[in-house]
Design a protein around this motif. Structure first.
Motif, mmCIF file in Angstrom:
data_model
loop_
_atom_site.group_PDB
_atom_site.id
_atom_site.type_symbol
_atom_site.label_atom_id
_atom_site.label_comp_id
_atom_site.label_asym_id
_atom_site.label_seq_id
_atom_site.Cartn_x
_atom_site.Cartn_y
_atom_site.Cartn_z
ATOM 1 N N ALA A 120 0.833 -1.202 0.000
ATOM 2 C CA ALA A 120 0.000 0.000 0.000
ATOM 3 C C ALA A 120 0.869 1.254 0.000
ATOM 4 O O ALA A 120 0.664 2.183 -0.802
ATOM 5 N N ALA A 121 1.861 1.271 0.875
ATOM 6 C CA ALA A 121 2.740 2.440 0.989
ATOM 7 C C ALA A 121 3.453 2.705 -0.335
ATOM 8 O O ALA A 121 3.561 3.852 -0.790
ATOM 9 N N VAL A 309 9.632 11.574 12.242
ATOM 10 C CA VAL A 309 8.873 11.777 10.993
ATOM 11 C C VAL A 309 7.725 10.758 10.899
ATOM 12 O O VAL A 309 6.591 11.107 10.577
ATOM 13 N N LEU A 310 8.017 9.508 11.224
ATOM 14 C CA LEU A 310 6.981 8.472 11.142
ATOM 15 C C LEU A 310 5.905 8.705 12.206
ATOM 16 O O LEU A 310 4.705 8.546 11.943
ATOM 17 N N HIS A 311 6.335 9.126 13.387
ATOM 18 C CA HIS A 311 5.376 9.392 14.463
ATOM 19 C C HIS A 311 4.420 10.511 14.058
ATOM 20 O O HIS A 311 3.197 10.389 14.222
ATOM 21 N N GLN A 312 4.967 11.575 13.488
ATOM 22 C CA GLN A 312 4.107 12.698 13.076
ATOM 23 C C GLN A 312 3.139 12.251 11.983
ATOM 24 O O GLN A 312 1.973 12.649 11.973
ATOM 25 N N ALA A 313 3.629 11.420 11.075
ATOM 26 C CA ALA A 313 2.751 10.913 10.008
ATOM 27 C C ALA A 313 1.587 10.124 10.613
ATOM 28 O O ALA A 313 0.431 10.256 10.182
ATOM 29 N N MET A 314 1.873 9.332 11.624
ATOM 30 C CA MET A 314 0.808 8.550 12.273
ATOM 31 C C MET A 314 -0.206 9.473 12.946
ATOM 32 O O MET A 314 -1.415 9.256 12.878
ATOM 33 N N ILE A 315 0.312 10.523 13.603
ATOM 34 C CA ILE A 315 -0.563 11.475 14.295
ATOM 35 C C ILE A 315 -1.477 12.193 13.287
ATOM 36 O O ILE A 315 -2.637 12.477 13.574
ATOM 37 N N ALA A 411 -1.621 1.785 8.161
ATOM 38 C CA ALA A 411 -0.163 1.663 8.304
ATOM 39 C C ALA A 411 0.525 1.955 6.973
ATOM 40 O O ALA A 411 1.591 2.590 6.937
ATOM 41 N N GLY A 412 -0.078 1.509 5.882
ATOM 42 C CA GLY A 412 0.466 1.810 4.556
ATOM 43 C C GLY A 412 0.498 3.311 4.313
ATOM 44 O O GLY A 412 1.496 3.865 3.831
ATOM 45 N N LYS A 413 -0.604 3.983 4.679
ATOM 46 C CA LYS A 413 -0.665 5.438 4.476
ATOM 47 C C LYS A 413 0.366 6.156 5.346
ATOM 48 O O LYS A 413 1.037 7.091 4.891
ATOM 49 N N LEU A 417 3.288 8.417 3.926
ATOM 50 C CA LEU A 417 3.353 9.836 4.292
ATOM 51 C C LEU A 417 4.740 10.178 4.837
ATOM 52 O O LEU A 417 5.335 11.206 4.468
ATOM 53 N N ALA A 418 5.261 9.317 5.686
ATOM 54 C CA ALA A 418 6.613 9.546 6.218
ATOM 55 C C ALA A 418 7.627 9.548 5.081
ATOM 56 O O ALA A 418 8.509 10.419 5.018
ATOM 57 N N ALA A 419 7.502 8.621 4.152
ATOM 58 C CA ALA A 419 8.452 8.529 3.042
ATOM 59 C C ALA A 419 8.392 9.768 2.158
ATOM 60 O O ALA A 419 9.431 10.324 1.766
#
Ligand SMILES: [Zn+2]
Ligand SMILES: [Zn+2]
Length: 456
Positions: A120-121, A309-315, A411-413, A417-419
Motif C-alpha cells: 500500500a505504501a 517523521v513516522l510518528h508525526q505521520a501517524m498522528i 499503516a500503509g498510508k 506519508l513519512a516517506a
C-alpha cells in the motif's frame, strides 16, 4: 484530514479492495521461512501489474525480491515480510482453536498485514513520484524467512539495502507506536561432539561420551554467565542426546546454542568464549568437536529523526475504529486471554508518544541487518485486539478481521506519508544519514560468515 499529501495517499483508497484481497490470499496460504513461493509470487504479480520492475532471486534466495518504481535519488524502501509460523493452522474469526483444512501453518505474526502495508505504501509513493515528476525511487523489499531464518541478513550481506536513504516497515502489534527500542545481535551455532560407543557396564573405560561433552559444555557456559556483560544472553537446546540406551556410551551428541550481544562486536566476543567452553568439553572427554553456524542477525540501529517523521505521520492520519461486530468479536475473543487487564480498551485507540527514556530490548530481529545498511524505522501497527499474545491462534484468527485489514491500510498510508515527507526534505534525509553514520561508524560487519546460506 486536510494534509497536502492526501492526493497521493488516495492511491491506497483506490486500490483498497485489491490490497486487502492480496493480504487475505497471503493469510490463506501460510508458508514457513524460505518456502513462501505462493505468497511471494502473488505479491510480485500484484506489483508488476502496478508498474513496478521486479528483481527476483535476490541474494540467492528464491523467495526474496525487490520491486522498484522510479529512478535516482532519493531512494526509499518498504520492508515486506510474508512468512508464517509452523503448525499454527487456524480458521479465521473464531473464538476457539480450530485448524484450517489443508494448511498446517498460520500467520501468527501477522506478516500478511506487514506485506500488505508495504505494498500500500509503495503505491502511494509511486503516485507521488508520478504526479510530481520528481526524481526518486520507491522499492518494496521482499524479505523472506523472518521467523527463525534471518532472511534479511542474507540480503544485507549481498548489499540489497545499502543504496537506500531510508527503509520503513510496519509490524502487526496491539498498539500504535513507533518502534524506538533497539535489539540485540544474535546467532545460532550447532556444536557436535563425536566420541566412541562402548558397553557402559562392561567396558566403560573404552567409551568416550559425546553426551558427557554436551553436559560439560553446558556446565562451563552456565559458569560463564556470571562473567558476561549484563546485556549478553546465552540459550541452548540439546538436539541429539546420543540415543535412548543408557547402557551404551553415547558416541554422538549435538547442542544448539543461541548467543546474543549488544552489538556484533560484543556478540563475536561472547561466541569466542562459548567456543572455548565447547573445546574444553571436547578436551576433557576426548571427543571431537565441530561446529556449524546456522543463522544470525545484527543488532538494530535506531534513528531518532526517522522515528519523529513516522510518528508525526501517524498522528496526522485518522486511526481506524472498530465496528459493532468487531467489538462483539473482541469481547468474546478476549475471554481466551487469561491474564488480560479488563481496564484495557478492546482495540488500540491512540498513537503512543515517543518515550523520553528508551527501555532496552533483549530480543533480536533480522531488521537489524537492514538498519546497519541504511537509516531504518518501524512502526507497531495496532492491528490486533489489545492483549493478543503474539504467535498464537488468537493472532492467526484475527488476520482477516476487518479492523486488522483497515489497520494495514492505515499503516500503509502512515509509512507512505513519512516517506514522501522525507523525499521532500533533503535536510531530514541528511540528518537521518548523519545519525546512521554516528551509530554505525559507516562500517557493517555481518554476523553471517561468508558463504553460509539458509538450511532449507
Ligand atoms: Zn514473529
Ligand atoms: Zn513478525
Amino acid at each position: 484530514m486536510g494534509i497536502p499529501e492526501e492526493k497521493y495517499l488516495e492511491a491506497i483508497d483506490r486500490k483498497r479492495s485489491e490490497i486487502m484481497y492480496l493480504s487475505a490470499k497471503v493469510w490463506g496460504s501460510p508458508e514457513i521461512a524460505f518456502h513462501e513461493e505462493r505468497s511471494a509470487e502473488r505479491i510480485k504479480k500484484f506489483l508488476r501489474g502496478n508498474g513496478f520492475d521486479i528483481e527476483e532471486n535476490v541474494a540467492g534466495l528464491p523467495t526474496a525480491f525487490v520491486a522498484s518504481f522510479g529512478s535516482g535519488k532519493p531512494e526509499v524502501g518498504f520492508i515486506a515480510e510474508y512468512d508464517a509460523l509452523a503448525d499454527l493452522s487456524q480458521q479465521p474469526l473464531m473464538t476457539h482453536p480450530a485448524k484450517l483444512a489443508g494448511e498446517p501453518h498460520g500467520h501468527g505474526c501477522g506478516h500478511h498485514l506487514y506485506c500488505g502495508g508495504a505494498v500500500a505504501a509503495a503505491l502511494a509513493v509511486k503516485e507521488y513520484l508520478a504526479q510530481t515528476g520528481k526524481p526518486g525511487t520507491v522499492k518494496v523489499l521482499g524479505c523472506p524467512g523472518e521467523e527463525g531464518g534471518s532472511g534479511k541478513a542474507y540480503m544485507a550481506r549481498a548489499g540489497v539495502f545499502s543504496t537506500l536513504d531510508a527503509a520503513i516497515g510496519g509490524h502487526p502489534e496491539s498498539m500504535w507506536a513507533v518502534r524506538t527500542r533497539g535489539s540485540l545481535a544474535c546467532c545460532t551455532v550447532l556444536y557436535k561432539f563425536d566420541g566412541r560407543a562402548a558397553h557402559a557396564g562392561a567396558h566403560p573405560d573404552l567409551g568416550r561420551s559425546a553426551l558427557d561433552a554436551v553436559e560439560l559444555m553446558n556446565v562451563a557456559v552456565n559458569f560463564l554467565r556470571e562473567h558476561m556483560p549484563l546485556d549478553n544472553r546465552v540459550h541452548y537446546a540439546i538436539m541429539d542426546a546420543g540415543g535412548r540406551a543408557p547402557n551404551v556410551v553415547q558416541p554422538h551428541a549435538e547442542v544448539l546454542y543461541m548467543m546474543r550481544g549488544k552489538d556484533n562486536a560484543s556478540l563475536a566476543a561472547l561466541c569466542r568464549r562459548v567456543e572455548l567452553c565447547a573445546k574444553a568439553a571436547a578436551l576433557a572427554t576426548e571427543t571431537e568437536m565441530s561446529d556449524e553456524f546456522e543463522s544470525g542477525s545484527s543488532n538494530l540501529v535506531t534513528i531518532p529523526t526517522l522515528q519523529k517523521v513516522l510518528h508525526q505521520a501517524m498522528i496526522d492520519l485518522e486511526l481506524p475504529k472498530p465496528t459493532e461486530a468487531e467489538i462483539e468479536f473482541a469481547k468474546e475473543l478476549v475471554k481466551t486471554f487469561p491474564e488480560r487487564d479488563p481496564a484495557l480498551p478492546l482495540y488500540p485507540e491512540r498513537v503512543l508518544p515517543i518515550p523520553d527514556m528508551i527501555a532496552p530490548h533483549f530480543g533480536s530481529t533480522d531488521t537489524g541487518d537492514v538498519s546497519w545498511n541504511c537509516p531504518t524505522v518501524q512502526m507497531h501497527m495496532g492491528s490486533w485486539i489489545v492483549g493478543t499474545p503474539g504467535h498464537s491462534w488468537q493472532a492467526v484468527t484475527q488476520g482477516l478481521n476487518g479492523f486488522a485489514q483497515r489497520a494495514m491500510l492505515y499503516a500503509g498510508k502512515a509509512q507512505a506519508l513519512a516517506a514522501i515527507r522525507l523525499m521532500e526534505s533533503p535536510e531530514l534525509l541528511a540528518a537521518a544519514h548523519r545519525e546512521h553514520q554516528e551509530r554505525t561508524g559507516g562500517k557493517y560487519e555481518p554476523v553471517l560468515p561468508p558463504g553460509v546460506m539458509p538450511k532449507l
